[in-house]
Write a protein that holds these residues in place. Structure first.
Motif, PDB file in Angstrom:
ATOM      1  N   SER A 109       0.776  -1.379  -0.370  1.00 39.12           N
ATOM      2  CA  SER A 109       0.167   0.240  -0.002  1.00 39.12           C
ATOM      3  C   SER A 109       0.747   1.005  -0.080  1.00 39.12           C
ATOM      4  O   SER A 109       2.170   1.284   0.372  1.00 39.12           O
ATOM      5  N   GLU A 110       0.707   2.420  -0.752  1.00 40.30           N
ATOM      6  CA  GLU A 110       0.929   3.830  -0.822  1.00 40.30           C
ATOM      7  C   GLU A 110       2.278   3.872  -1.511  1.00 40.30           C
ATOM      8  O   GLU A 110       3.434   4.404  -1.337  1.00 40.30           O
ATOM      9  N   THR A 112       5.455   2.757  -4.856  1.00 45.04           N
ATOM     10  CA  THR A 112       5.798   3.546  -5.915  1.00 45.04           C
ATOM     11  C   THR A 112       5.845   2.328  -6.339  1.00 45.04           C
ATOM     12  O   THR A 112       7.650   1.775  -6.499  1.00 45.04           O
ATOM     13  N   PHE A 128      -2.338  -3.322  -3.000  1.00 43.72           N
ATOM     14  CA  PHE A 128      -1.679  -2.128  -3.084  1.00 43.72           C
ATOM     15  C   PHE A 128      -2.336  -1.219  -3.131  1.00 43.72           C
ATOM     16  O   PHE A 128      -2.609  -0.518  -3.972  1.00 43.72           O
ATOM     17  N   ARG A 129      -2.799  -0.878  -2.351  1.00 45.11           N
ATOM     18  CA  ARG A 129      -3.837   0.347  -1.872  1.00 45.11           C
ATOM     19  C   ARG A 129      -3.823   1.365  -1.683  1.00 45.11           C
ATOM     20  O   ARG A 129      -2.292   1.210  -1.498  1.00 45.11           O
ATOM     21  N   SER A 131      -1.067   2.380  -3.899  1.00 43.01           N
ATOM     22  CA  SER A 131       0.113   2.475  -4.514  1.00 43.01           C
ATOM     23  C   SER A 131      -0.039   3.465  -6.231  1.00 43.01           C
ATOM     24  O   SER A 131      -1.585   4.007  -6.498  1.00 43.01           O
ATOM     25  N   HIS A 132       0.925   3.104  -6.435  1.00 43.84           N
ATOM     26  CA  HIS A 132       1.935   4.242  -8.288  1.00 43.84           C
ATOM     27  C   HIS A 132       1.918   3.548  -8.872  1.00 43.84           C
ATOM     28  O   HIS A 132       3.222   2.867  -8.536  1.00 43.84           O
ATOM     29  N   CYS A 133       0.864   3.201  -9.795  1.00 46.60           N
ATOM     30  CA  CYS A 133       2.489   2.094 -11.080  1.00 46.60           C
ATOM     31  C   CYS A 133       2.070   2.551 -11.714  1.00 46.60           C
ATOM     32  O   CYS A 133       1.114   2.754 -12.749  1.00 46.60           O
ATOM     33  N   PHE A 148      -6.537  -2.539  -5.244  1.00 44.50           N
ATOM     34  CA  PHE A 148      -6.485  -1.886  -5.806  1.00 44.50           C
ATOM     35  C   PHE A 148      -7.052  -0.748  -5.805  1.00 44.50           C
ATOM     36  O   PHE A 148      -6.481   0.362  -6.076  1.00 44.50           O
ATOM     37  N   SER A 151      -6.030   3.623  -6.467  1.00 41.89           N
ATOM     38  CA  SER A 151      -4.403   3.529  -7.122  1.00 41.89           C
ATOM     39  C   SER A 151      -4.417   4.684  -7.898  1.00 41.89           C
ATOM     40  O   SER A 151      -5.245   4.405  -9.001  1.00 41.89           O
ATOM     41  N   ARG A 152      -2.999   4.444  -8.485  1.00 45.66           N
ATOM     42  CA  ARG A 152      -2.964   5.349  -9.904  1.00 45.66           C
ATOM     43  C   ARG A 152      -2.369   4.187 -11.035  1.00 45.66           C
ATOM     44  O   ARG A 152      -1.352   3.553 -11.144  1.00 45.66           O
ATOM     45  N   THR A 171     -10.041   2.925  -8.787  1.00 44.67           N
ATOM     46  CA  THR A 171      -8.255   3.406 -10.104  1.00 44.67           C
ATOM     47  C   THR A 171      -9.236   3.175 -12.005  1.00 44.67           C
ATOM     48  O   THR A 171      -9.643   2.837 -11.694  1.00 44.67           O
TER      49      THR A 171
END
Length: 217
Positions: A109-110, A112, A128-129, A131-133, A148, A151-152, A171
């Protein structure tokens, strides 16, 4: 720009010959560990924050009851490892591969993620909450009930993976191709699906979100 070029994921840049390193024992906050392979071991009950790992290969390693928050991983590869329930929240992953790994319940979570590949991984209930993927690929993986939410995604690929019961509310899936995946019971909002690519069968299933009733003659 073609999709192939746009979605190219950079692999880890790791020398062919590496020294064998000792497993993490009493790892400390802000340690720097680089240039080595850690094989065939168990890393248990270790906790540290803001450690930097660079050009490291983990092979056949079991991580048990570990808390590695805000780790910075660059050019790192995990092969046949078990990271189930590992706490990597707030981590930064750049040019990282996880191949044939168990990541059930892993907490990212959170985090990158940039140029990251998950191939043939078991990621049930992974977190993965927030998160920036960017340029992240999930291939041939079990992602049942993965989270997720909020997320981005940018240039994220899901290929031949099981996303049943996955939570993706908040998301945007614009430009994301889900057509080769199993997505029954996926948790999304109508607006999240705008621009997503799905198969005809998946479109029928997702029509329930619109309150539609599909009538067959």
């Amino acid at each position: 720009m073609s999709n192939k070029k746009r979605n190219k994921i950079l692999p880890p840049q790791i020398p062919e010959i590496l020294d064998i390193l000792e497993p993490f024992v009493n790892i400390q906050d802000e340690d720097f560990i680089s240039m080595g392979i850690i094989p065939n071991c168990s890393i248990e009950n270790e906790a540290a924050e803001r450690v930097i790992l660079k050009q490291i290969v983990f092979k056949n390693v079991i991580f048990k009851e570990v808390s590695f928050k805000f780790f910075d991983l660059t050019d790192v590869k995990f092969e046949n490892c078990d990271l189930s329930n590992a706490d990597l929240s707030g981590a930064i992953l750049h040019r990282v591969e996880m191949i044939n790994c168990k990541i059930m319940g892993i907490n990212l979570s959170e985090s990158t993620l940039h140029n990251v590949t998950f191939d043939n991984c078991n990621g049930r209930y992974a977190f993965f909450r927030f998160s920036h993927c960017k340029r992240v690929s999930f291939k041939n993986s079990l992602l049942h009930s993965i989270d997720f939410q909020q997320s981005r995604f940018s240039e994220v690929e899901f290929s031949h993976s099981n996303l049943q019961q996955a939570e993706l509310s908040g998301t945007s899936l614009n430009g994301i191709d889900l057509s080769s995946c199993e997505i029954e019971g996926i948790g999304v909002r109508i607006e999240d699906l705008s621009g997503a690519m799905v198969s005809p069968m998946q479109a029928v299933s997702l029509s329930k979100l619109l309150g539609l009733i599909v009538k067959y003659d």
